[in-house]
Scaffold this motif. Sequence first.
Motif, PDB file in Angstrom:
ATOM      1  N   THR A  48       0.818  -1.217   0.000  1.00 40.82           N
ATOM      2  CA  THR A  48       0.000   0.000   0.000  1.00 40.82           C
ATOM      3  C   THR A  48       0.860   1.278   0.000  1.00 40.82           C
ATOM      4  O   THR A  48       0.320   2.377   0.002  1.00 40.82           O
ATOM      5  CB  THR A  48      -0.933   0.040   1.228  1.00 40.82           C
ATOM      6  OG1 THR A  48      -0.113  -0.029   2.405  1.00 40.82           O
ATOM      7  CG2 THR A  48      -1.934  -1.086   1.221  1.00 40.82           C
TER       8      THR A  48
ATOM      9  N   ASN B 288       2.659   2.979  -2.173  1.00 39.63           N
ATOM     10  CA  ASN B 288       2.448   3.996  -3.208  1.00 39.63           C
ATOM     11  C   ASN B 288       1.081   4.679  -3.080  1.00 39.63           C
ATOM     12  O   ASN B 288       0.944   5.860  -3.399  1.00 39.63           O
ATOM     13  CB  ASN B 288       2.630   3.385  -4.604  1.00 39.63           C
ATOM     14  CG  ASN B 288       4.107   3.169  -4.915  1.00 39.63           C
ATOM     15  OD1 ASN B 288       4.964   3.351  -4.044  1.00 39.63           O
ATOM     16  ND2 ASN B 288       4.410   2.789  -6.140  1.00 39.63           N
ATOM     17  N   ASN B 289       0.084   3.916  -2.598  1.00 41.48           N
ATOM     18  CA  ASN B 289      -1.224   4.552  -2.363  1.00 41.48           C
ATOM     19  C   ASN B 289      -1.131   5.596  -1.270  1.00 41.48           C
ATOM     20  O   ASN B 289      -1.715   6.686  -1.368  1.00 41.48           O
ATOM     21  CB  ASN B 289      -2.271   3.510  -1.949  1.00 41.48           C
ATOM     22  CG  ASN B 289      -2.534   2.537  -3.052  1.00 41.48           C
ATOM     23  OD1 ASN B 289      -1.754   1.619  -3.268  1.00 41.48           O
ATOM     24  ND2 ASN B 289      -3.612   2.764  -3.782  1.00 41.48           N
TER      25      ASN B 289
ATOM     26  N   ALA C 170       0.535   8.626  -2.678  1.00 43.45           N
ATOM     27  CA  ALA C 170      -0.370   9.373  -3.569  1.00 43.45           C
ATOM     28  C   ALA C 170      -1.414  10.142  -2.761  1.00 43.45           C
ATOM     29  O   ALA C 170      -1.727  11.302  -3.071  1.00 43.45           O
ATOM     30  CB  ALA C 170      -1.047   8.413  -4.540  1.00 43.45           C
ATOM     31  N   GLU C 171      -1.925   9.512  -1.707  1.00 43.78           N
ATOM     32  CA  GLU C 171      -2.936  10.193  -0.878  1.00 43.78           C
ATOM     33  C   GLU C 171      -2.329  11.411  -0.177  1.00 43.78           C
ATOM     34  O   GLU C 171      -2.954  12.465  -0.069  1.00 43.78           O
ATOM     35  CB  GLU C 171      -3.496   9.220   0.176  1.00 43.78           C
ATOM     36  CG  GLU C 171      -4.543   8.288  -0.406  1.00 43.78           C
ATOM     37  CD  GLU C 171      -4.795   7.066   0.476  1.00 43.78           C
ATOM     38  OE1 GLU C 171      -4.520   7.131   1.696  1.00 43.78           O
ATOM     39  OE2 GLU C 171      -5.246   6.030  -0.068  1.00 43.78           O
TER      40      GLU C 171
ATOM     41  N   LYS D  99      -3.119  15.201  -7.969  1.00 42.02           N
ATOM     42  CA  LYS D  99      -3.614  13.828  -8.081  1.00 42.02           C
ATOM     43  C   LYS D  99      -2.645  13.038  -8.954  1.00 42.02           C
ATOM     44  O   LYS D  99      -2.510  13.334 -10.146  1.00 42.02           O
ATOM     45  CB  LYS D  99      -5.012  13.871  -8.722  1.00 42.02           C
ATOM     46  CG  LYS D  99      -5.902  12.766  -8.259  1.00 42.02           C
ATOM     47  CD  LYS D  99      -7.331  12.981  -8.709  1.00 42.02           C
ATOM     48  CE  LYS D  99      -8.183  11.739  -8.551  1.00 42.02           C
ATOM     49  NZ  LYS D  99      -7.925  10.915  -7.388  1.00 42.02           N
TER      50      LYS D  99
ATOM     51  N   HIS E   7      -0.855   9.184 -10.193  1.00 43.52           N
ATOM     52  CA  HIS E   7      -1.111   7.752 -10.338  1.00 43.52           C
ATOM     53  C   HIS E   7       0.002   7.004  -9.597  1.00 43.52           C
ATOM     54  O   HIS E   7       1.165   7.420  -9.652  1.00 43.52           O
ATOM     55  CB  HIS E   7      -1.116   7.392 -11.823  1.00 43.52           C
ATOM     56  CG  HIS E   7      -1.753   6.083 -12.083  1.00 43.52           C
ATOM     57  ND1 HIS E   7      -1.082   4.893 -11.902  1.00 43.52           N
ATOM     58  CD2 HIS E   7      -3.010   5.760 -12.470  1.00 43.52           C
ATOM     59  CE1 HIS E   7      -1.898   3.895 -12.180  1.00 43.52           C
ATOM     60  NE2 HIS E   7      -3.077   4.386 -12.528  1.00 43.52           N
ATOM     61  N   THR E   8      -0.371   5.909  -8.949  1.00 43.94           N
ATOM     62  CA  THR E   8       0.646   5.194  -8.156  1.00 43.94           C
ATOM     63  C   THR E   8       1.794   4.669  -9.034  1.00 43.94           C
ATOM     64  O   THR E   8       2.911   4.505  -8.558  1.00 43.94           O
ATOM     65  CB  THR E   8       0.017   4.012  -7.389  1.00 43.94           C
ATOM     66  OG1 THR E   8      -0.746   3.238  -8.304  1.00 43.94           O
ATOM     67  CG2 THR E   8      -0.871   4.498  -6.262  1.00 43.94           C
TER      68      THR E   8
END
Length: 392
Positions: A68, A70-71, A74-75, A84, A86-87
Amino acid sequence: MKYDFDKLIDRRGTSTYKHEFSQYYFGSDDILPLWVADMDFETPDFIMDEVIKRANHRVLGYTVPSRTMNNIIAEWIERNHNWKIHTSWIKFMSGVLPSIAVALQTFSSEGDNVIIQSPIYPPFISIPKANKRNVVFNQLKRVGNSYEMDLDDFRKKAKKGASVFIMSNPHNPAGIVWERETLKEVAEICHAYNILVISDEIHCDLVHPGHEHIPFATVSKKAREISITLMAPSKTFNIAGLGVSFCVVPDLKLRKKFYDALNALHIAHSNMFAYIGLMEAFKNGDDWLKQLKIYLRGNFALALDYINRNIPLVKPFDAKASFLLWLDFTDMGLNSKDLRKLMIEEGKIGMNNGADFGPGGEGFQRLNVGAPRTVIEDALRRIEKAVNNRGL
Ligand SMILES: Cc1ncc(COP(=O)(O)O)c(C=O)c1O
């Protein structure tokens, strides 16, 4: 929860860079070292607890980042910088500087021009030089107690030909938060002359209250097509000792070329504590960071007020980001060597020497104010003493 940034922690005896290299850099250990760009505050508990928990497991074998990660990155970027991503655009790296070095090797050749904007963080000068690139200085323009980009000069230098522009956004050492229009113009110029932009945004999370960091890649389509962005939680959460950063490259062609180069070297990884540090910082760090920024702003306010009232020969710059205070001593009429000697011998204070930051840095010193307030008060008294004893 209220965090305690006033707490004094003795970092000596822990192989701390700023202490270990004092003798080498200043020729003395008898100084208050406020130079290396990390902070003297405790790394927050929500990171420390997880690091200790992992260490207590007692098996330190090969470890990979959580799926998780990269998520979470990104968040964080969307929440804090309104970008915004992309992972798949993200790649983990142990440090921003190795990413700069590999990007230079990938997107330029020996003898190519590399533009930088002095005064600037010294590795922006030394890394291209070490890689046999030709450093082209686009010196910043003084405006009051800050700088602006000299875009006319930038355009001229870009037109003559350059492969890469390395930008500090926000700017180290002057704490400048570059404005959207400036960044847009940089993108126009670099796009027109086929120059890759390495946007070093390591200080971006530390933009002071009331100011906004603008990621370079967000200002236009052109900016996005020509840039590599480098970020990290290392400055923000005082975890530089873990070796943790990441790259964000939206453009597919650039990304493939750059990430292939990182993969070929097998360097896009770090240790288990780095992954934990990044994850915990970005999951749990909002409140701590909010309080840290308020505290840092208090340190700047204290320093600016003290210097303006008591040391009028020194002109403090008006930082809008991070914990570095750029001090102009040029009114003292000393050359860099004598100024440095005065600060070390009379003030017993260890700041970075402005001359190391390239053209425009002579006569300046960089003070790190990322420390408890009593330490900053001590530092200011030392600078005052040195300036008052200049004739001795
Ligand atoms: C602008 C800038 N880039 C990069 C770095 C170092 O990054 P890293 O430790 O991730 O290589 C620093 C540290 O002072 C910095 O100020």
